[in-house]
Design a protein around this motif. Structure first.
Motif, mmCIF file in Angstrom:
data_model
loop_
_atom_site.group_PDB
_atom_site.id
_atom_site.type_symbol
_atom_site.label_atom_id
_atom_site.label_comp_id
_atom_site.label_asym_id
_atom_site.label_seq_id
_atom_site.Cartn_x
_atom_site.Cartn_y
_atom_site.Cartn_z
ATOM 1 N N GLY A 110 0.864 -0.904 -0.122
ATOM 2 C CA GLY A 110 -0.024 -0.019 -0.139
ATOM 3 C C GLY A 110 0.874 1.225 -0.006
ATOM 4 O O GLY A 110 0.647 2.183 -0.679
ATOM 5 N N VAL A 111 1.874 1.367 0.833
ATOM 6 C CA VAL A 111 2.930 2.502 0.695
ATOM 7 C C VAL A 111 3.253 2.689 -0.529
ATOM 8 O O VAL A 111 3.608 3.945 -1.004
ATOM 9 C CB VAL A 111 3.725 2.371 1.828
ATOM 10 N N PHE A 112 3.824 1.671 -1.312
ATOM 11 C CA PHE A 112 4.559 1.684 -2.344
ATOM 12 C C PHE A 112 3.679 2.338 -3.489
ATOM 13 O O PHE A 112 3.958 3.254 -4.345
ATOM 14 C CB PHE A 112 5.136 0.425 -2.966
ATOM 15 N N LEU A 113 2.420 1.804 -3.388
ATOM 16 C CA LEU A 113 1.357 2.357 -4.525
ATOM 17 C C LEU A 113 0.965 3.697 -4.047
ATOM 18 O O LEU A 113 0.746 4.455 -5.356
ATOM 19 C CB LEU A 113 0.018 1.055 -4.650
ATOM 20 N N ILE A 114 0.748 4.139 -3.116
ATOM 21 C CA ILE A 114 0.267 5.379 -2.384
ATOM 22 C C ILE A 114 1.257 6.342 -2.895
ATOM 23 O O ILE A 114 1.129 7.480 -3.485
ATOM 24 C CB ILE A 114 -0.215 5.285 -1.237
ATOM 25 N N GLY A 115 2.569 5.949 -2.674
ATOM 26 C CA GLY A 115 3.791 6.800 -2.873
ATOM 27 C C GLY A 115 3.958 7.149 -4.520
ATOM 28 O O GLY A 115 4.138 8.170 -4.807
ATOM 29 N N ALA A 116 3.636 6.010 -5.273
ATOM 30 C CA ALA A 116 3.620 6.129 -6.730
ATOM 31 C C ALA A 116 2.489 7.093 -7.131
ATOM 32 O O ALA A 116 2.673 7.846 -8.271
ATOM 33 C CB ALA A 116 3.617 4.825 -7.587
ATOM 34 N N GLY A 117 1.249 6.908 -6.589
ATOM 35 C CA GLY A 117 0.158 7.687 -7.041
ATOM 36 C C GLY A 117 0.509 9.101 -6.563
ATOM 37 O O GLY A 117 0.040 10.108 -7.423
ATOM 38 N N GLY A 306 -6.112 4.175 -5.245
ATOM 39 C CA GLY A 306 -7.214 3.339 -4.971
ATOM 40 C C GLY A 306 -6.730 1.891 -4.232
ATOM 41 O O GLY A 306 -6.848 1.337 -3.128
ATOM 42 N N LEU A 307 -5.767 1.379 -5.278
ATOM 43 C CA LEU A 307 -4.926 -0.058 -4.788
ATOM 44 C C LEU A 307 -4.120 0.221 -3.730
ATOM 45 O O LEU A 307 -4.105 -0.843 -2.913
ATOM 46 C CB LEU A 307 -4.197 -0.565 -6.040
ATOM 47 N N GLY A 308 -3.528 1.219 -3.552
ATOM 48 C CA GLY A 308 -2.605 1.626 -2.459
ATOM 49 C C GLY A 308 -3.428 1.720 -1.211
ATOM 50 O O GLY A 308 -3.119 1.126 -0.180
ATOM 51 N N GLY A 309 -4.406 2.536 -1.225
ATOM 52 C CA GLY A 309 -5.355 2.438 0.085
ATOM 53 C C GLY A 309 -5.821 1.326 0.474
ATOM 54 O O GLY A 309 -6.001 0.944 1.420
ATOM 55 N N ALA A 310 -6.463 0.343 -0.845
ATOM 56 C CA ALA A 310 -6.946 -0.843 -0.336
ATOM 57 C C ALA A 310 -6.146 -1.852 0.170
ATOM 58 O O ALA A 310 -6.201 -2.432 1.216
ATOM 59 C CB ALA A 310 -7.456 -1.323 -1.518
#
Length: 581
Positions: A110-117, A306-310
């Motif tokens: 989640g952290v990686f995806l949110i950071g990328a977002g 969205g995926l990062g938050g999930a």
């Protein structure tokens, strides 16, 4: 005001939302939930985790995606590929820490995806080639099928690669339980017949195609219910030792930060990054496909959020990594789901399952869940795509084959990395040696083609090289070498035209090479010209002093260049006598 406008734009699907649309979303959510209940249990077991974790990651993470994601139809939750990657990632850790490590893994993803977002990294999806994704999914599906054979046989087997799993299965064949084999094989046959024939059979008896598809997809829950009743009625677990799900704790997942140690987090960082990439690429591909079908737009940066938050919420609720599901998204679309509210309603139904329905699942045989996973993975095998890729492009075919074999030999967590690295390496290798062709004119036309492939007119005094690639630091010397070869082959050349139709960029290193080419040609009395140059490339050249030193011209088209540069005919060789006879 800007914040209000952004929120309004984010939830634009609420405009015109009506009871009719809510009814369609409710029906779709009901059907998706029926499909999700057995899947979430099966995928949790595939991840090597207790079955209730599959239910946990199907509640609050879905709400998080509905609030942050951009797809109107993507259904997120546990999936086969990500579950297998989770199993491989936590297998190296002590068994007593795997629940915590799975939750920490989800939080890291989640952290990686949110950071990328937040960094607007949606463009990263472009670096993962479709052949790599297809080969990766095919390899992972093969690996999943092999991993589930232990439940069909009723034996104990371990391993994270196809070789280790196969070796372990062969060693355990002597311990095969007949009851597990009968239950597992019969479930596979029944589920396969339903998947391939039920929908068509219902259409043939007069049912509408859409309803027939939905019933065929919902049929596995009936099969599972029957096997639960058989297991209870015959006491298969107590009398014959058939492995069953067992007690599934009731209740909603607790919110807490995973108490992972620093050493554990260090071991999970690389697997989390790989899972984040696979999750984003897989979900993004599914979301884009269904967005195109419904003429809506997918915002890849919001998908990262969205995926990062999930996934982050999945980590806080004791779950494991999740992503978008192709099968459940297809069911959602077929059932008429219109908005992200479907995910919220599914989460509500799964919460009810966690609170009230878990005692029913106690007698569910693991062999039946394994059969459900195997049949689901059969549809993911796409060897035809691998073959088409191989026939079309050897480079892409090698990349796809390497990805497929890497998944089987080295494990699911390394397959996608191998594919991405090899694809990029082959691309760089190809651009290192760009195709630079000498071209000529089709007689009587303004069309110029490769002289090595077509019968065309060429001129010994005016030569043309067509550059079929942008020029940058890695391939600039290839142009110098090609020009040097042409000089040695063409002693009568007095003009050289570089045809730049495909050149969209010339970097500083390539510009230095052009300076060098211009200087060499000037020494031997040959002028350098350009044709078909794109406007933005020409504009950048104007920023430098290259054009002040250019010995020739820049022509709008190749035909203009040839008309201006072609030598005048030698009139002295022509007779002025006119024969009228």
């Amino acid at each position: 005001m800007k914040f209000v406008g952004a929120v309004r734009k984010h939830f634009d699907w609420l405009q015109g939302y009506s009871p009719v649309v809510f009814g369609e979303d409710l029906v779709s959510a009901t059907i998706v939930s029926i499909l999700l209940v057995p899947q979430c249990l099966a995928y949790a077991l595939l991840a090597g985790l207790p079955p209730q974790l599959g239910i946990y990651v199907s509640i609050f993470p879905l709400i998080a995606y509905a609030l942050l994601g951009s797809s109107r139809q993507l259904n997120v939750g546990p999936t086969a590929v990500i579950s297998l990657m989770t199993a491989a990632s936590i297998a190296v850790l002590p068994e007593g820490t795997r629940l915590i490590s799975a939750a920490a893994l989800a939080a890291l993803v989640g952290v990686f995806l949110i950071g990328a977002g937040l960094l607007r990294g949606g463009f990263l999806m472009n670096f993962v080639a479709r052949p790599v994704v297809s080969a990766y999914i095919t390899g992972a599906a093969m690996l999943i099928i092999i991993s589930q054979l232990k439940h069909i046989l009723g034996v104990t087997a371990s391993g994270t690669t196809a070789l280790s799993l196969t070796d372990s299965l062969l060693d355990s064949l002597g311990d095969t339980k007949a009851v597990a084999l009968i239950v597992g094989v019969s479930a596979c046959i029944i589920l396969l017949i339903i998947q391939r024939n039920l929908g068509l059979a219902l259409v043939k008896i007069g049912m509408k195609s859409r309803r027939a598809k939905l019933l065929a997809r919902m049929a596995p829950i009936v099969v599972i219910s029957v096997y639960i009743l058989i297991s209870l009625g015959l006491g298969l677990h107590e009398r014959f030792g058939l492995a069953v799900v067992g007690r599934v704790p009731a209740g909603l997942p607790p919110f807490k930060v995973p108490a992972a140690s620093l050493d554990m987090l260090k071991m999970l960082v690389v697997p989390a990054a790989v899972i984040a990439v696979v999750s984003f690429v897989d979900s993004g591909s599914t979301g884009q496909e269904f967005a195109a079908r419904n003429r809506t737009k997918l915002d890849m940066n919001r998908e990262l959020l969205g995926l990062g938050g999930a996934n982050f919420v999945a980590g806080l609720t004791g779950g494991y990594p999740i992503n978008g599901s192709m099968s459940r998204t297809a069911v959602n679309a077929t059932a008429g789901g219109k908005t992200p509210l479907v995910n919220v309603i599914v989460a509500f139904f799964m919460a009810l399952t966690a609170l009230f329905l878990t005692p029913v699942l106690k007698a569910l045989p693991l062999a039946v869940l394994a059969a459900l996973i195997i049949i689901a993975c059969l549809s993911l095998l796409d060897f035809k795509s691998l073959w088409r890729t191989w026939v079309y492009s050897r480079a892409d075919g090698i990349t796809a084959l390497a990805t497929f074999l890497s998944v089987l030999i080295f494990g699911v967590q390394w397959g996608v990395l191998a594919g991405v690295i090899l694809a990029m390496a082959l691309h760089i290798r190809q651009t290192l040696h760009p195709h630079i062709a000498e071209v000529g004119r089709f007689p009587g036309t303004e069309h110029y083609r490769d002289a090595a492939r077509f019968v065309v007119e060429t001129n010994e005094e005016v030569k043309t090289l067509r550059i079929d690639e942008s020029l940058y630091y890695a391939n600039a010397r290839s142009l110098e070498e090609r020009v040097s070869d042409l000089i040695s082959e063409s002693p009568d050349m007095r003009d050289l035209v570089l045809m730049c139709t495909a050149v969209s960029r010339i970097d500083a290193s390539a510009l230095s090479s052009l300076f060098e080419v211009n200087k060499r040609l000037k020494r031997i009395g040959v002028k350098l010209h350009f044709s078909d140059m794109q406007s933005r490339v020409k504009e950048r050249l104007f920023r430098s002093n290259f054009l002040d030193h250019l010995t020739g011209q820049i022509f709008l088209s190749q035909h203009d260049a040839m008309e201006a540069l072609r030598p005048e005919p030698d009139w002295s060789q022509l007779s002025d006598h006119i024969d009228i006879h």
